[in-house]
Design an enzyme around this catalytic site. Sequence first.
Site, PDB file in Angstrom:
ATOM      1  N   TYR A 125       0.860  -1.193   0.000  1.00 20.05           N
ATOM      2  CA  TYR A 125       0.000   0.000   0.000  1.00 20.05           C
ATOM      3  C   TYR A 125       0.886   1.227   0.000  1.00 20.05           C
ATOM      4  CZ  TYR A 125      -4.965  -0.827   0.156  1.00 20.05           C
ATOM      5  OH  TYR A 125      -6.251  -1.113  -0.206  1.00 20.05           O
ATOM      6  N   GLU A 145      -0.568   4.734  -0.592  1.00 15.73           N
ATOM      7  CA  GLU A 145      -1.401   5.918  -0.847  1.00 15.73           C
ATOM      8  C   GLU A 145      -0.592   7.176  -0.603  1.00 15.73           C
ATOM      9  OE1 GLU A 145      -5.167   5.703   1.201  1.00 15.73           O
ATOM     10  OE2 GLU A 145      -5.615   3.782   0.232  1.00 15.73           O
ATOM     11  N   ASP A 180      -6.334  12.870 -25.384  1.00 12.06           N
ATOM     12  CA  ASP A 180      -6.202  11.476 -24.943  1.00 12.06           C
ATOM     13  C   ASP A 180      -5.441  10.744 -26.048  1.00 12.06           C
ATOM     14  OD1 ASP A 180      -6.564   8.787 -24.499  1.00 12.06           O
ATOM     15  OD2 ASP A 180      -8.662   8.968 -23.875  1.00 12.06           O
ATOM     16  N   THR A 222      -3.164   5.552 -22.130  1.00  8.40           N
ATOM     17  CA  THR A 222      -2.926   4.247 -21.542  1.00  8.40           C
ATOM     18  C   THR A 222      -1.457   3.938 -21.797  1.00  8.40           C
ATOM     19  OG1 THR A 222      -3.624   3.229 -23.604  1.00  8.40           O
ATOM     20  CG2 THR A 222      -5.263   3.345 -21.852  1.00  8.40           C
ATOM     21  N   LYS A 281      -0.807   0.201 -25.205  1.00  8.07           N
ATOM     22  CA  LYS A 281      -1.111   0.082 -26.646  1.00  8.07           C
ATOM     23  C   LYS A 281       0.206   0.230 -27.418  1.00  8.07           C
ATOM     24  CE  LYS A 281      -5.931   1.435 -26.094  1.00  8.07           C
ATOM     25  NZ  LYS A 281      -6.254   2.238 -24.917  1.00  8.07           N
ATOM     26  N   ARG A 299      -0.961  -2.859 -18.642  1.00  4.35           N
ATOM     27  CA  ARG A 299      -2.330  -2.349 -18.815  1.00  4.35           C
ATOM     28  C   ARG A 299      -2.603  -1.309 -17.730  1.00  4.35           C
ATOM     29  NH1 ARG A 299      -6.185  -3.760 -21.921  1.00  4.35           N
ATOM     30  NH2 ARG A 299      -4.763  -5.272 -22.843  1.00  4.35           N
TER      31      ARG A 299
HETATM   32  N1  DSN Z   1     -10.976  -0.225 -25.677  1.00  2.95           N
HETATM   33  C1  DSN Z   1      -9.832   0.477 -26.175  1.00  2.95           C
HETATM   34  C2  DSN Z   1      -9.568   0.192 -27.599  1.00  2.95           C
HETATM   35  O1  DSN Z   1      -9.646  -0.950 -27.985  1.00  2.95           O
HETATM   36  O2  DSN Z   1      -9.229   1.094 -28.345  1.00  2.95           O
HETATM   37  C3  DSN Z   1      -9.925   1.920 -25.912  1.00  2.95           C
HETATM   38  O3  DSN Z   1      -9.956   2.101 -24.547  1.00  2.95           O
END
Ligand code: DSN
Length: 428
Positions: free
Chosen positions: A56, A58, A202, A228, A231, A237
Amino acid sequence: MTDHLARPLRKVDSEVAQAINNETLRLASGLEMIASENYVSEAVLEAMGSVFTNKYAEGYPGRRYYGGCEFADVVERLAQERAKNIFGCDHVNVQPHSGAQANMGVFLATLKPGDTILGMDLSHGGHLTHGHPLNFSGKYFNVVSYGVHPDTETIDYEALEALAHQHKPKMIICGASAYPRQIDFERIGKIATDVGAFSLADIAHIAGLVAVDLHPSPIPHVDFVTSTTHKTLRGPRAGIAMCKEQFAKDLDRAVFPGVQGGPLVHIIAAKAVCFYEALQPDFKTYQSQVVKNAAELAKSLKEHGFRLVSGGTDNHLMLVDVSAKGTTGKVAEKALEKAAITVNKNTIPFDKNPPLVASGVRIGTPALTTRGMTETEMQIIGGWIAEVLSAPEDEALHKRIRQEVELLCHRFPLYATRLSQYEKAQTI
Ligand code: DSN
């Protein structure tokens, strides 16, 4: 009494162990072409599966609500410094558990329920968290949406600007999850400034490209940037949120304690590893190949008579309008899956089909490029996709292509050590 701590997964829970091994085998023997997916390195996996999951922490480095955080501080500071080096932002918060929570943090830092936000329509390539009625963003805010122009299928910046002046939103959101072209962040940032709105980019899909300047960065043009990390960036993730210095305190307070409790320190450690990898020279070579592969695959699909939304791609993905071939995204996704080619159905702009049927499939090249595939393989795969979609009900054809896919995958091994350990364990 602590013997149970040392037992391997296959001895403790054979069902989960089996599912993990089957998933490893599925990844290794099929073509992963979902544009938002990738394969992380063993180093990233090791950090994710580390003892930091016990902790933890925080608060933030040096200001925690728990003792024993000295090593948690080390990994969080490394992640922060490396993210700043990659993106050149003033401030970064590396604690968001996901892209959605990064966006939620930015909204909490800037907006009040009922405020107006202007975001890209999901059905035109946007994201759920940019104002979809079923998402918190659509429930708590008054949403105005922009989209693409019907003729070009590229973002209609003039309409966006007109909507911004008409509705005076408190926040303009840009960035997309199914948009194959470059986004003019500078122009959107300026529109936001002109109407007195906060701006959020984003960059979840294109973060890897932005990291190596293969897509213009939004950083100098907007107030907040979220992403994110799993990707094109090829990490765990999770999410991150960046901002200009003047918003740093508000953003940090919004992420914790506003939106989240304890950070996932093991995932933050993995983000630090991912950012280290992204700072190495070969990451640029990788991203360049992702883009070249997407261009080659788009060319191949067009040669096979497919219509691509907006006519092609500038980035890592393309949207194929399969309705022009008399089928649906749902049917196409299933048929390709039978041939071990994994994609997802996706609505295309102005789609006449509902999202669960859809008229398109979204295809991306980040994962296959990680495996080492190049233009030659993209040509072959383009041919296979065309064959499968020319006869989506032909099971014998799917089976034959699946075998060819497996042979190709064999030449580009993935997670080989894990699979050989699995085989060894099965023989014991
Ligand atoms: N679900 C994701 C995607 O496949 O692009 C976006 O968050």
